[in-house]
Design an enzyme around this catalytic site. Structure first.
Site, PDB file in Angstrom:
ATOM      1  N   LYS A 137       7.462  23.080 -13.475  1.00 42.00           N
ATOM      2  CA  LYS A 137       6.764  22.244 -13.160  1.00 42.00           C
ATOM      3  C   LYS A 137       6.538  21.868 -11.981  1.00 42.00           C
ATOM      4  O   LYS A 137       5.187  21.746 -11.621  1.00 42.00           O
ATOM      5  CB  LYS A 137       7.587  20.838 -13.753  1.00 42.00           C
ATOM      6  CG  LYS A 137       6.734  19.476 -13.372  1.00 42.00           C
ATOM      7  CD  LYS A 137       6.333  18.705 -14.500  1.00 42.00           C
ATOM      8  CE  LYS A 137       5.526  17.720 -14.061  1.00 42.00           C
ATOM      9  NZ  LYS A 137       5.291  16.371 -14.745  1.00 42.00           N
TER      10      LYS A 137
ATOM     11  N   GLU B 290       9.940  18.607 -24.106  1.00 38.41           N
ATOM     12  CA  GLU B 290       9.179  18.938 -22.787  1.00 38.41           C
ATOM     13  C   GLU B 290       9.683  20.528 -22.193  1.00 38.41           C
ATOM     14  O   GLU B 290       8.782  21.161 -21.718  1.00 38.41           O
ATOM     15  CB  GLU B 290       9.387  17.841 -21.526  1.00 38.41           C
ATOM     16  CG  GLU B 290       8.838  16.361 -22.240  1.00 38.41           C
ATOM     17  CD  GLU B 290       7.258  16.303 -22.087  1.00 38.41           C
ATOM     18  OE1 GLU B 290       6.557  17.290 -21.727  1.00 38.41           O
ATOM     19  OE2 GLU B 290       6.724  15.107 -22.524  1.00 38.41           O
TER      20      GLU B 290
ATOM     21  N   GLU C  34      -4.262  17.480 -10.728  1.00 38.46           N
ATOM     22  CA  GLU C  34      -4.872  17.802 -12.350  1.00 38.46           C
ATOM     23  C   GLU C  34      -6.481  18.391 -12.129  1.00 38.46           C
ATOM     24  O   GLU C  34      -7.028  17.786 -12.854  1.00 38.46           O
ATOM     25  CB  GLU C  34      -4.517  16.903 -12.931  1.00 38.46           C
ATOM     26  CG  GLU C  34      -4.589  17.318 -14.484  1.00 38.46           C
ATOM     27  CD  GLU C  34      -4.066  16.317 -15.571  1.00 38.46           C
ATOM     28  OE1 GLU C  34      -2.666  16.170 -15.405  1.00 38.46           O
ATOM     29  OE2 GLU C  34      -4.852  15.746 -16.336  1.00 38.46           O
TER      30      GLU C  34
ATOM     31  N   HIS D  86       0.193  11.153 -27.631  1.00 42.06           N
ATOM     32  CA  HIS D  86      -0.004   9.799 -27.161  1.00 42.06           C
ATOM     33  C   HIS D  86      -0.625   9.099 -28.180  1.00 42.06           C
ATOM     34  O   HIS D  86      -0.469   7.859 -28.265  1.00 42.06           O
ATOM     35  CB  HIS D  86      -0.844  10.103 -26.127  1.00 42.06           C
ATOM     36  CG  HIS D  86      -0.387  10.174 -24.596  1.00 42.06           C
ATOM     37  ND1 HIS D  86      -0.904  10.764 -23.529  1.00 42.06           N
ATOM     38  CD2 HIS D  86       0.845  10.518 -24.378  1.00 42.06           C
ATOM     39  CE1 HIS D  86      -0.397  11.028 -22.550  1.00 42.06           C
ATOM     40  NE2 HIS D  86       1.005  10.793 -23.121  1.00 42.06           N
TER      41      HIS D  86
ATOM     42  N   HIS E 257       0.031  16.321 -26.014  1.00 42.47           N
ATOM     43  CA  HIS E 257       0.132  15.179 -25.758  1.00 42.47           C
ATOM     44  C   HIS E 257      -1.251  14.477 -26.204  1.00 42.47           C
ATOM     45  O   HIS E 257      -0.869  13.061 -25.955  1.00 42.47           O
ATOM     46  CB  HIS E 257       0.198  15.068 -24.009  1.00 42.47           C
ATOM     47  CG  HIS E 257       1.611  15.193 -23.490  1.00 42.47           C
ATOM     48  ND1 HIS E 257       2.299  16.401 -23.863  1.00 42.47           N
ATOM     49  CD2 HIS E 257       2.337  14.351 -22.837  1.00 42.47           C
ATOM     50  CE1 HIS E 257       3.460  16.243 -23.110  1.00 42.47           C
ATOM     51  NE2 HIS E 257       3.659  15.016 -22.816  1.00 42.47           N
TER      52      HIS E 257
ATOM     53  N   ARG F 135       0.607  -1.399   0.009  1.00 45.23           N
ATOM     54  CA  ARG F 135      -0.074  -0.097  -0.124  1.00 45.23           C
ATOM     55  C   ARG F 135       0.720   1.221   0.004  1.00 45.23           C
ATOM     56  O   ARG F 135       0.294   2.243   0.321  1.00 45.23           O
ATOM     57  CB  ARG F 135      -0.976   0.072   1.224  1.00 45.23           C
ATOM     58  CG  ARG F 135      -1.892  -1.142   1.138  1.00 45.23           C
ATOM     59  CD  ARG F 135      -3.286  -0.774   1.945  1.00 45.23           C
ATOM     60  NE  ARG F 135      -4.092  -1.714   1.773  1.00 45.23           N
ATOM     61  CZ  ARG F 135      -4.113  -3.011   2.728  1.00 45.23           C
ATOM     62  NH1 ARG F 135      -3.337  -3.151   3.470  1.00 45.23           N
ATOM     63  NH2 ARG F 135      -5.182  -3.901   2.382  1.00 45.23           N
TER      64      ARG F 135
HETATM   65  N1  GLY Z   1       3.283  15.149 -17.440  1.00 44.17           N
HETATM   66  C1  GLY Z   1       2.206  15.892 -17.195  1.00 44.17           C
HETATM   67  C2  GLY Z   1       2.226  16.010 -15.774  1.00 44.17           C
HETATM   68  O1  GLY Z   1       2.889  15.378 -14.991  1.00 44.17           O
HETATM   69  O2  GLY Z   1       1.057  16.549 -15.201  1.00 44.17           O
END
Ligand code: GLY
Length: 367
Positions: A232, A189, A242, A257, A253, A125
Site C-alpha cells: 500500500k 484487504e 489517485e 460500497h 469496492h 485548517r
Molecule cells: N482504500 C483505498 C485507498 O487508500 O486508496
C-alpha cells in the site's frame, strides 16, 4: 531509531512518514512520536469499543514519556460516520483550546481513523495527526495513505480529503481482543493487495495454514501484515492523489460500497462487503475475457479459507446497480471498474455493459 519494525516510509507531497508494524511494540511509540512531531500536547481520540484499559495504557505510556494527553472516547461506527460526529469532536477540540501545533491521535479501527483524520485535516485548517489502528482492516488499508472522510446519505466517503498522517503505528497485539468476525473481515484487504499487485503475497496466503487470533505474534503473520503495508505504501508514494495506480486499491469496492450502503451499513463489515465485491469483479473480469474460471475459483477459495463471504443471500440487484452510479470512481458518468487480468495484476475498464454487471451480481446470489 530502531528500524526492525519499519514496514516502509511513505513519500508524499505533505511529507514522508513511517509505517511501524510489530507485536507488543508500544514501548517504541514515544521515540517514534518524538521523531515526527514537535509539540508534547496530544489529543487522543479513541473508539469506545476499545477496552478502557487499552486507552489508559496508551495515555499512561505517553505521560510517562513527557507528553500531556487528553482523551475523548467516541462510539464510532459506519452509521454515524457523518457530519454530526465530526461536529461533536469539533466541540471538544474547541473546549480543549486545541492549537495548530498540537497533535491528534486516532486510536481505533477504520471508521475512527477516517473521521479523526478528517477532523484533523479541517481543524484550524489542519493539525498533525497520528494513526494507531487497532483492527486488521485499518492496519492493512485505511490507516495508510491519508484518505480521510465521512459518509453522506447519498453515498460512502463522499466528503473528505487527502490528508497524510505523521506516523502510522501498528501494534498487532490489539488484534487479539477483536471480535472474531472483525478479525476475519480484515483479511479481505490483505488478500486484495495480493490479488491486485503481488502474486507472491497471494501464494503465501494460499499456502499458509489457518490464521487464528491467538497466532498473531507469529513472525510469519507479522511479516504478511508488513508486506501488505509496504504494498500500500508503495502505491501511495507513486500516486498520492489517485491519478494513476492508486485506483487499483479499489478492487471489489464498487460493489462492496454499494452493498454497505443499501444495507445501511448494518449487515456487512467492510471487509465482508469487499469480499463479495471482489467475487463480482472477478466474474466480470472472466466474462469480458480477462481471466479464466480457474483464477476466479482460486480467488473464491482463498476468501472462503479466511472465513469471508463469497455469496449474497438476498436479491437487491437493482438497488446495487442504482447505488454504484454515485461511485467516486466515475468519470463522465461512466463507472471505472477495477478488474483482474491475472493473480497479482489488476487493470481498469469503463463502459462495461450494465447487463454484464447484472448477470455477475445475480450469479453471486445463493438460490
Ligand atoms: N482504500 C483505498 C485507498 O487508500 O486508496
Amino acid at each position: 531509531m530502531n528500524n526492525s519494525h519499519l514496514a516502509d516510509i511513505v513519500k508524499t507531497s505533505q511529507g514522508n512518514y513511517r509505517i511501524i508494524v510489530g507485536h507488543n511494540i508500544l514501548d517504541s511509540l514515544p521515540k517514534e512520536l518524538n521523531s515526527c512531531i514537535n509539540n508534547k500536547k496530544i489529543f487522543l481520540i479513541a473508539d469506545k469499543a476499545l477496552f478502557p484499559k487499552q486507552v489508559l495504557e496508551l495515555s499512561e505510556l505517553l505521560e510517562k514519556n513527557g507528553f500531556y494527553t487528553n482523551i475523548l472516547s467516541v462510539d464510532f461506527n459506519e452509521s454515524n460516520k457523518n457530519i454530526e460526529t465530526v461536529r461533536y469532536i469539533y466541540s471538544w477540540l474547541a473546549e480543549m483550546l486545541v492549537e495548530r501545533k498540537d497533535t491528534i491521535v486516532s486510536f481505533g479501527g477504520g471508521v475512527t481513523g477516517d473521521v479523526v483524520g478528517y477532523v484533523a485535516s479541517t481543524w484550524l485548517r489542519g493539525v498533525p495527526y497520528i494513526q494507531i489502528p487497532t483492527t486488521l482492516a485499518a492496519m492493512a488499508d485505511a490507516s495508510i495513505g491519508g484518505k480521510v472522510g465521512i459518509n453522506l446519505d447519498s453515498g460512502k466517503n463522499l466528503i473528505g480529503s487527502f490528508y497524510q498522517p505523521k506516523l502510522v503505528f501498528q501494534d498487532l497485539k490489539f488484534l487479539s481482543t477483536l471480535p472474531k468476525r472483525e478479525f476475519d473481515s480484515g483479511w479481505a484487504e490483505v488478500i486484495k493487495h495480493g490479488l491486485i499487485l503481488d502474486k507472491n503475497l497471494f501464494f503465501e496466503l494460499e499456502n499458509i495454514g489457518k490464521i487464528e487470533q491467538k497466532d498473531i505474534s507469529d513472525r510469519k503473520i507479522i511479516n504478511i501484515v508488513k508486506k501488505s503495508a509496504k504494498i500500500k505504501s508503495e502505491i501511495i508514494s507513486g500516486d498520492e492523489f489517485e491519478e494513476g495506480n492508486r485506483i487499483l486499491l479499489n478492487y471489489g469496492h464498487t460493489i462492496g460500497h454499494a452493498l454497505e450502503k443499501i444495507t445501511e451499513y448494518k449487515k456487512f463489515l467492510h471487509g465482508e462487503a469487499v469480499s463479495i465485491g471482489m467475487i463480482v469483479a472477478a466474474k466480470i473480469s472472466k466474462k469480458i475475457g480477462l481471466i479464466n474460471s480457474k483464477t476466479v475459483k482460486r480467488q473464491q477459495d482463498i476468501l472462503k479459507k479466511f472465513n469471508l463471504p463469497v455469496t449474497l443471500n438476498f436479491d437487491k440487484t437493482e438497488m446495487i446497480i442504482q447505488s454504484t452510479r454515485i461511485d467516486k470512481k466515475s468519470t463522465d458518468g461512466n463507472i471505472r471498474w477495477v478488474l483482474l487480468n491475472d493473480i497479482g495484476h489488476a487493470t481498469t475498464k469503463t463502459k462495461i455493459h450494465e447487463n454484464i454487471i447484472i448477470s455477475c451480481i445475480r450469479d453471486t446470489i445463493t438460490p
